[in-house]
Design a protein around this motif. Structure first.
Motif, PDB file in Angstrom:
ATOM      1  N   VAL A  80       1.119   5.133   0.593  1.00  0.00           N
ATOM      2  CA  VAL A  80       0.449   6.252   1.244  1.00  0.00           C
ATOM      3  C   VAL A  80       1.458   7.376   1.435  1.00  0.00           C
ATOM      4  O   VAL A  80       2.532   7.155   2.012  1.00  0.00           O
ATOM      5  CB  VAL A  80      -0.149   5.841   2.604  1.00  0.00           C
ATOM      6  CG1 VAL A  80      -0.821   7.035   3.261  1.00  0.00           C
ATOM      7  CG2 VAL A  80      -1.134   4.704   2.438  1.00  0.00           C
ATOM      8  N   ASP A 122       3.113  10.662   3.102  1.00  0.00           N
ATOM      9  CA  ASP A 122       3.123  11.190   4.463  1.00  0.00           C
ATOM     10  C   ASP A 122       2.626  12.638   4.453  1.00  0.00           C
ATOM     11  O   ASP A 122       2.332  13.207   3.401  1.00  0.00           O
ATOM     12  CB  ASP A 122       4.510  11.057   5.097  1.00  0.00           C
ATOM     13  CG  ASP A 122       5.585  11.854   4.368  1.00  0.00           C
ATOM     14  OD1 ASP A 122       5.271  12.903   3.775  1.00  0.00           O
ATOM     15  OD2 ASP A 122       6.763  11.438   4.407  1.00  0.00           O
ATOM     16  N   ARG A 155       0.849  -1.190   0.000  1.00  0.00           N
ATOM     17  CA  ARG A 155       0.000   0.000   0.000  1.00  0.00           C
ATOM     18  C   ARG A 155       0.882   1.236   0.000  1.00  0.00           C
ATOM     19  O   ARG A 155       1.770   1.386   0.848  1.00  0.00           O
ATOM     20  CB  ARG A 155      -0.912  -0.016   1.226  1.00  0.00           C
ATOM     21  CG  ARG A 155      -1.919   1.130   1.234  1.00  0.00           C
ATOM     22  CD  ARG A 155      -2.745   1.092   2.514  1.00  0.00           C
ATOM     23  NE  ARG A 155      -3.717   2.181   2.539  1.00  0.00           N
ATOM     24  CZ  ARG A 155      -4.378   2.566   3.623  1.00  0.00           C
ATOM     25  NH1 ARG A 155      -4.167   1.932   4.759  1.00  0.00           N
ATOM     26  NH2 ARG A 155      -5.232   3.552   3.588  1.00  0.00           N
ATOM     27  N   ARG A 184       2.052  15.217   1.256  1.00  0.00           N
ATOM     28  CA  ARG A 184       0.721  15.732   0.911  1.00  0.00           C
ATOM     29  C   ARG A 184       0.703  17.256   0.917  1.00  0.00           C
ATOM     30  O   ARG A 184       0.069  17.889   0.070  1.00  0.00           O
ATOM     31  CB  ARG A 184      -0.323  15.173   1.877  1.00  0.00           C
ATOM     32  CG  ARG A 184      -0.669  13.711   1.613  1.00  0.00           C
ATOM     33  CD  ARG A 184      -1.935  13.319   2.360  1.00  0.00           C
ATOM     34  NE  ARG A 184      -1.711  13.310   3.798  1.00  0.00           N
ATOM     35  CZ  ARG A 184      -1.317  12.253   4.482  1.00  0.00           C
ATOM     36  NH1 ARG A 184      -1.094  11.103   3.863  1.00  0.00           N
ATOM     37  NH2 ARG A 184      -1.139  12.316   5.793  1.00  0.00           N
TER      38      ARG A 184
END
Length: 289
Positions: free
Chosen positions: A4, A6, A2, A10
């Motif tokens: 994603v 941090d 996965r 972002r």
């Protein structure tokens, strides 16, 4: 696995999106294509203030991917792959100003060599700039350069990854604009987006882009080859461009429509920094060689 982002990543993506969304990049791209580079140079300076040119040396490939997806989504012109991906790694330091490079035969011409502050052939300064060649993308001004230099392999891998992210961003932009158009364009008393054929075509694009994204992030983390990301993103973005053109119909062919900026950019980036055949051959060699 996965993937994603941090909080810092972002925030960086949000800052880039905020800057580029308000910059009028479509007008900047048109001006660049017409030979007026001032708006593009000013945007370059603003992006430099955000640290985009230093990402290759001061950050990770994930931040490079974030930046180049945004550059592709907003069709930002200029030799960004050369200045912010290849050359900083090949030279071992951030490039001052705007720079470009050619790596024959895979990258036969130097992009925007007439505007760049520095022009390289491989990792060595070019001796001279030669004839200009036309591109299907009018914002891409390609020039022959003379000199001697070698390809820096890690730098080439990062450049391929950056182009992959650009393709992903451009494909996403075309899909978003096409969905918006399908919701407002009416035929026979209903929005064309309500027809199953168009829904299915747009869904195919969504799936292709969603399958390409993990390869880009996987390549940024060193889990998969950059060539795999390039092949997947080229296929997905090209499907997005073809579908976008079909859904828009005849208006999609016109240069007055902003969509044409992304359509031509995708077509050029599909073969930039290695054709799909070149990268498929690299993948095959890695599997059986």
């Amino acid at each position: 696995m996965r993937f994603v982002l941090d909080d810092d990543q972002r925030d960086f993506a949000s800052a880039l999106e905020s800057l580029l969304s308000s910059a009028g990049t479509a007008a900047i791209a048109r001006a660049w294509a017409d030979g007026d580079h001032d708006p593009g140079v000013k945007l370059w300076s603003r992006l430099a203030d955000l640290g985009v040119p230093s990402l290759a040396t001061d950050a990770t490939p994930v931040e490079v991917v974030i930046a180049f997806e945004a550059l592709g989504r907003h069709a930002v012109p200029g030799p960004w792959v050369e200045s912010a991906a290849y050359l900083p790694v090949a030279l071992g330091h951030e490039v001052e100003g705007m720079a470009t490079v050619a790596l024959p035969p895979v990258v036969p011409y130097a992009l925007d060599a007439d505007v760049a502050d520095q022009v390289y052939l491989g990792s060595a300064p070019a001796r001279s700039i030669g004839r200009r060649h036309r591109s299907v993308d009018p914002t891409r001004r390609l020039f022959e350069v003379a000199g001697a230099g070698e390809v820096h392999d890690p730098a080439f891998e990062l450049a391929v990854l950056a182009v992959s992210a650009q393709l992903l961003g451009a494909g996403e932009r075309i899909l978003a604009d096409t969905v918006a158009y399908a919701k407002q364009r009416r035929q026979f008393g209903r929005e064309i987006g309500s027809y199953q054929a168009i829904k299915h075509a747009l869904a195919d694009v969504r799936i292709a882009l969603d399958f390409a994204r993990p390869l880009v992030l996987g390549a940024a983390l060193g889990e998969v080859p950059a060539s795999a990301a390039k092949v997947a993103c080229a296929d997905a973005a090209y499907l997005s461009s073809r579908t976008g053109l079909q859904v828009h119909g005849a208006i999609g062919y016109t240069q007055e429509l902003d969509l044409s900026i992304w359509l031509t950019k995708v077509r050029a980036l599909v073969t930039a920094w290695g054709t799909p055949a070149h990268h498929r051959a690299r993948l095959l060699e890695g599997l059986v060689g």
